[in-house]
Design a protein around this motif. Structure first.
Motif, short mmCIF file in Angstrom:
data_model
loop_
_atom_site.label_atom_id
_atom_site.label_comp_id
_atom_site.label_asym_id
_atom_site.label_seq_id
_atom_site.Cartn_x
_atom_site.Cartn_y
_atom_site.Cartn_z
N SER A 83 43.69 45.32 34.30
CA SER A 83 42.94 45.99 35.38
C SER A 83 41.46 45.66 35.36
CB SER A 83 43.14 47.51 35.29
OG SER A 83 44.49 47.86 35.44
N GLY A 84 40.92 45.39 34.16
CA GLY A 84 39.49 45.11 34.07
C GLY A 84 38.67 46.30 34.53
N ARG A 85 37.70 46.08 35.38
CA ARG A 85 36.85 47.16 35.87
C ARG A 85 37.45 47.86 37.09
NH1 ARG A 85 31.17 44.17 36.52
NH2 ARG A 85 32.57 42.61 37.40
N GLY A 86 38.54 47.31 37.64
CA GLY A 86 39.15 47.90 38.83
C GLY A 86 40.11 49.03 38.50
N GLU A 87 40.47 49.77 39.51
CA GLU A 87 41.46 50.84 39.38
C GLU A 87 42.60 50.54 40.36
OE1 GLU A 87 39.77 54.67 39.93
OE2 GLU A 87 38.32 54.46 38.28
N TYR A 88 43.79 50.35 39.81
CA TYR A 88 44.93 49.94 40.61
C TYR A 88 46.09 50.92 40.40
CZ TYR A 88 42.25 45.59 40.56
OH TYR A 88 41.24 44.65 40.66
N ASP A 89 46.86 51.11 41.45
CA ASP A 89 48.02 51.99 41.32
C ASP A 89 49.18 51.24 40.69
OD1 ASP A 89 49.12 50.39 43.35
OD2 ASP A 89 48.45 51.75 44.93
N GLU A 90 50.23 51.98 40.38
CA GLU A 90 51.38 51.41 39.69
C GLU A 90 52.04 50.32 40.53
OE1 GLU A 90 52.43 51.97 36.64
OE2 GLU A 90 50.86 53.43 36.22
N GLU A 91 52.08 50.50 41.84
CA GLU A 91 52.73 49.53 42.71
C GLU A 91 52.01 48.19 42.69
OE1 GLU A 91 53.98 48.95 47.43
OE2 GLU A 91 53.16 50.86 46.72
N ALA A 92 50.66 48.23 42.73
CA ALA A 92 49.89 46.98 42.72
C ALA A 92 50.06 46.25 41.39
CB ALA A 92 48.42 47.28 42.98
N ARG A 109 46.25 39.39 35.44
CA ARG A 109 44.89 39.89 35.67
C ARG A 109 44.27 39.23 36.90
NH1 ARG A 109 40.89 39.46 30.64
NH2 ARG A 109 41.28 37.23 30.98
N ALA A 110 44.47 37.91 37.04
CA ALA A 110 43.89 37.19 38.17
C ALA A 110 44.55 37.61 39.49
CB ALA A 110 44.04 35.69 37.96
N LEU A 111 45.87 37.76 39.49
CA LEU A 111 46.58 38.14 40.72
C LEU A 111 46.28 39.58 41.11
CD1 LEU A 111 50.04 36.44 40.06
CD2 LEU A 111 48.24 35.69 41.63
N LEU A 112 46.10 40.44 40.11
CA LEU A 112 45.79 41.84 40.40
C LEU A 112 44.41 41.97 41.03
CD1 LEU A 112 46.92 44.70 40.19
CD2 LEU A 112 45.91 44.86 37.90
N ALA A 113 43.47 41.12 40.62
CA ALA A 113 42.13 41.14 41.23
C ALA A 113 42.20 40.72 42.70
CB ALA A 113 41.20 40.20 40.46
N ASP A 114 43.21 39.93 43.05
CA ASP A 114 43.47 39.52 44.43
C ASP A 114 42.22 38.98 45.12
OD1 ASP A 114 45.07 39.09 46.65
OD2 ASP A 114 44.65 41.06 47.51
N PRO A 115 41.58 37.93 44.56
CA PRO A 115 40.37 37.38 45.19
C PRO A 115 40.73 36.60 46.45
CG PRO A 115 41.04 35.99 43.37
CD PRO A 115 41.98 37.17 43.36
N GLU A 116 39.75 36.44 47.30
CA GLU A 116 39.97 35.62 48.50
C GLU A 116 40.28 34.18 48.10
OE1 GLU A 116 37.18 33.75 51.96
OE2 GLU A 116 36.93 35.91 51.56
N VAL A 117 39.56 33.67 47.10
CA VAL A 117 39.79 32.31 46.60
C VAL A 117 40.09 32.39 45.11
CG1 VAL A 117 38.84 30.00 46.31
CG2 VAL A 117 38.21 31.37 48.31
N LEU A 118 41.26 31.90 44.72
CA LEU A 118 41.65 31.87 43.31
C LEU A 118 41.69 30.42 42.85
CD1 LEU A 118 42.72 33.11 40.68
CD2 LEU A 118 45.03 32.99 41.68
N LEU A 119 40.89 30.11 41.82
CA LEU A 119 40.87 28.77 41.23
C LEU A 119 41.46 28.88 39.84
CD1 LEU A 119 37.18 27.88 42.22
CD2 LEU A 119 39.25 27.37 43.51
#
Length: 596
Positions: free
Chosen positions: A425-434, A478-488
């Motif tokens: 999750s890092g610094r974000g807060e995500y629900d169980e579904e995400a 972790r990268a997919l959960l952040a869901d950035p506009e551009v993922l490298l």
């Protein structure tokens, strides 16, 4: 002493000597107290022979019992007080050394954080480890000179004055002793700096090799290069050992002189004093006091040599710290602070010719893996370049906006200690579904199910209680959960078996490759990953040699076909071997898991 959360201050990195003086200035009051205590301590050591001489001349020789008891009591009181003072002095100097140690550690760590992604490109891991393990303690130890070192100089002057009242000849011998010591030891101290600097350099190289070995042992085994690397490591170890012998040889001479010269001093002055006593020039009590003075002088003279030894080594260590502090991070300024494109836009890297179209899955296949990584670094604005985003140079866009919308997911990114939920999750807060969706997209369901408390299970720093393939999939979660506009993403499946890799490639495309508002770039030479890409860029010497679909490049580009076919052959051979041989005993991934 410096607090763990206190600002260590701005170090003076203009030179090694200036850095050491900066450490003294940062705690000048404690250093002044150490110098005062050291001076009083060594001076009182010189006072004892004087009290002893008075007891002999005024009490013992004339037979005056009361006077003898009085001087003996004074001698006992002075010794007791000096013993207590020695404890306080030692405690003060320990605090001085600890402050210098912790302050240097904080400065070095702060610089490492400031360098950020530029750190591995500017300095090797072995250099940083050598600074943190050896140089920091060497620098701290050198601050001894502000306590016993200054005290030694003061006591030396006091003893010279006391001897002057006894015999000008003896005082002259004492005063000339320090220059003689400097002439004898000085060249050795200069020699020590040279061999110590070379030793530290070789130590950093060898430490870096150890890191390379631990990180690439399985690859070396697969390529048959373990023996070759071991031979190179043995040669480097032997060279370091030989250099260590050179350092030890110089150090042993310095330390031998530190003990031997004061002893010769003692013998010479005692012989002169005995001759003066035999001639009646000085009394028996004065002879005893001279012997005591010279015995006391062994301590300051030894301190002179020891401080010179420690400072010589500290200057070598401080030069390495100063050199590290002089490194500049990549230019992360906001440039003109322009806004990022308001909607998904193309990323373009003029250096390589790569153009990433929004809403597509793009793959970079480099004849050298470093070429593809270099493109990712430029598109992610981790190295200076002329890369553009929507026609605007990346380095002119506000950095915060770039970081918020473009994410570089490295396959060796750090994993911090904590629960698996906190880790992804890092610094974000995500629900169980995400979280569940990201876990499934990264084919990490088996990791969550296999841990005792699922997402709330504790993970060690760097994921040491996970296998190599598990760590890689956790990074992808972790990268997919952040869901950035551009993922490298850099080699997101390199540690996975073929079955798991195929599942990751399919789910990654389903998760991001079919969304018009999401752009994904993958640096990989895996045919399983390349086959799912919309566009593949084949890079040779950092430039685009060809572009198109995976199947088209296979048919039209011999170099690409050779690069990818090698991976395919490796995969076919791996399927015929046991899983233990494929990914290693410690990091194997089960190919029988239904999730795969």
């Amino acid at each position: 002493m410096i607090d763990a959360y206190e600002d260590p201050g701005t170090p003076d990195s203009r030179g090694a000597g200036r850095y050491l003086l900066w450490l003294v200035r940062q705690q000048w009051q404690r250093c002044a107290m150490g110098a005062l205590l050291g001076s009083v301590w060594t001076t009182l050591m010189a006072l004892s022979p004087y009290l002893l001489s008075r007891a002999v001349d005024d009490g013992l020789e004339p037979g005056d019992q009361a006077v003898l008891v009085g001087w003996a009591g004074a001698l006992l009181a002075a010794g007791t007080f000096n013993a207590w003072l020695s404890i306080i002095r030692h405690r003060t100097m320990t605090r001085v050394r600890m402050d210098a140690n912790f302050r240097t550690v904080k400065v070095v760590i702060g610089q490492a954080v400031r360098l950020g992604a530029a750190l591995p490109r500017q300095v090797g891991a072995g250099e940083v480890v050598t600074i943190g393990v050896g140089d920091v303690s060497t620098i701290a130890q050198s601050l001894t000179f502000v306590g016993p070192g200054i005290g030694a100089m003061v006591s030396y002057g006091v003893v010279a004055v006391l001897l002057l009242s006894v015999s000008p000849t003896l005082a002259a011998v004492i005063l000339l002793g320090v220059p003689v010591v400097a002439l004898l030891v000085g060249p050795l101290l200069g020699r020590l700096q040279g061999v110590e600097a070379s030793y530290r350099e070789r130590q950093g190289v060898l430490t870096a090799r150890i890191g390379d070995l631990s990180g690439g042992l399985r690859v070396l085994n697969g390529l048959g290069g373990k023996g070759l690397f071991a031979d190179a490591f043995r040669r480097d170890s032997r060279r370091l050992q030989e250099q260590g012998y050179r350092v030890g040889a110089v150090s042993s001479w310095i330390q031998a002189l530190g003990l031997g010269l004061p002893t010769l001093f003692l013998a010479l002055v005692t012989w002169l004093a005995a001759r003066l006593a035999a001639q009646g020039a000085i009394s028996i009590g004065e002879l005893v006091s001279v012997y005591g003075y010279v015995a006391v002088l062994i301590v300051p003279v030894a301190f002179f040599i020891e401080c010179g030894f420690q400072i010589s080594r500290a200057l070598v260590a401080a030069r390495r710290v100063v050199r590290f502090l002089a490194l500049d991070p990549d230019d992360d300024s906001d440039g003109q602070g322009l806004d990022a494109p308001g909607s998904p836009a193309a990323l373009h890297d003029p250096d390589s010719g790569v153009r990433v179209v929004p809403g597509r899955l793009t793959a970079l296949a480099g004849a050298r893996p470093a070429d593809a990584v270099a493109v990712v670094d430029r598109l992610g604005r981790f190295t200076p370049s002329a890369a553009t985003w929507g026609g605007v140079r990346l380095d002119e866009i506000a950095l915060a906006q770039v970081r918020a919308r473009i994410l570089v997911a490295d396959n060796e990114a750090d994993l911090f200690a904590g629960t698996l939920r906190e880790l992804v999750s890092g610094r974000g807060e995500y629900d169980e579904e995400a979280i569940a969706r990201a876990v499934r997209a990264a084919v990490a369901d088996d990791i969550v199910l296999g841990l005792p408390d699922g997402l709330d299970s504790a993970i060690d720093a760097q994921g040491r209680n996970l296998s190599g393939g598990q760590r890689q999939r956790v990074r992808l979660v972790r990268a997919l959960l952040a869901d950035p506009e551009v993922l490298l993403a850099v080699e997101p499946t390199s540690a996975l078996d073929a079955h798991t890799e195929a599942a990751v490639a399919d789910r990654l495309r389903a998760e991001r490759g079919e969304r018009p508002d999401r752009t994904t770039v993958v640096a990989s030479t895996s045919p399983l990953m390349l086959d799912r890409a919309d566009t593949v860029y084949y890079l040779v010497d950092g430039k685009t040699a060809a572009t198109g679909s995976h199947q088209r490049l296979l048919a039209e580009e011999p170099g690409y076909r050779s690069l990818v076919a090698r991976d395919a052959d490796d995969t076919d051979e791996a399927d015929e071997r046991p899983v233990r041989d494929l990914v290693g005993e410690e990091g194997r991934e089960s190919i029988e898991d239904p999730v795969h």
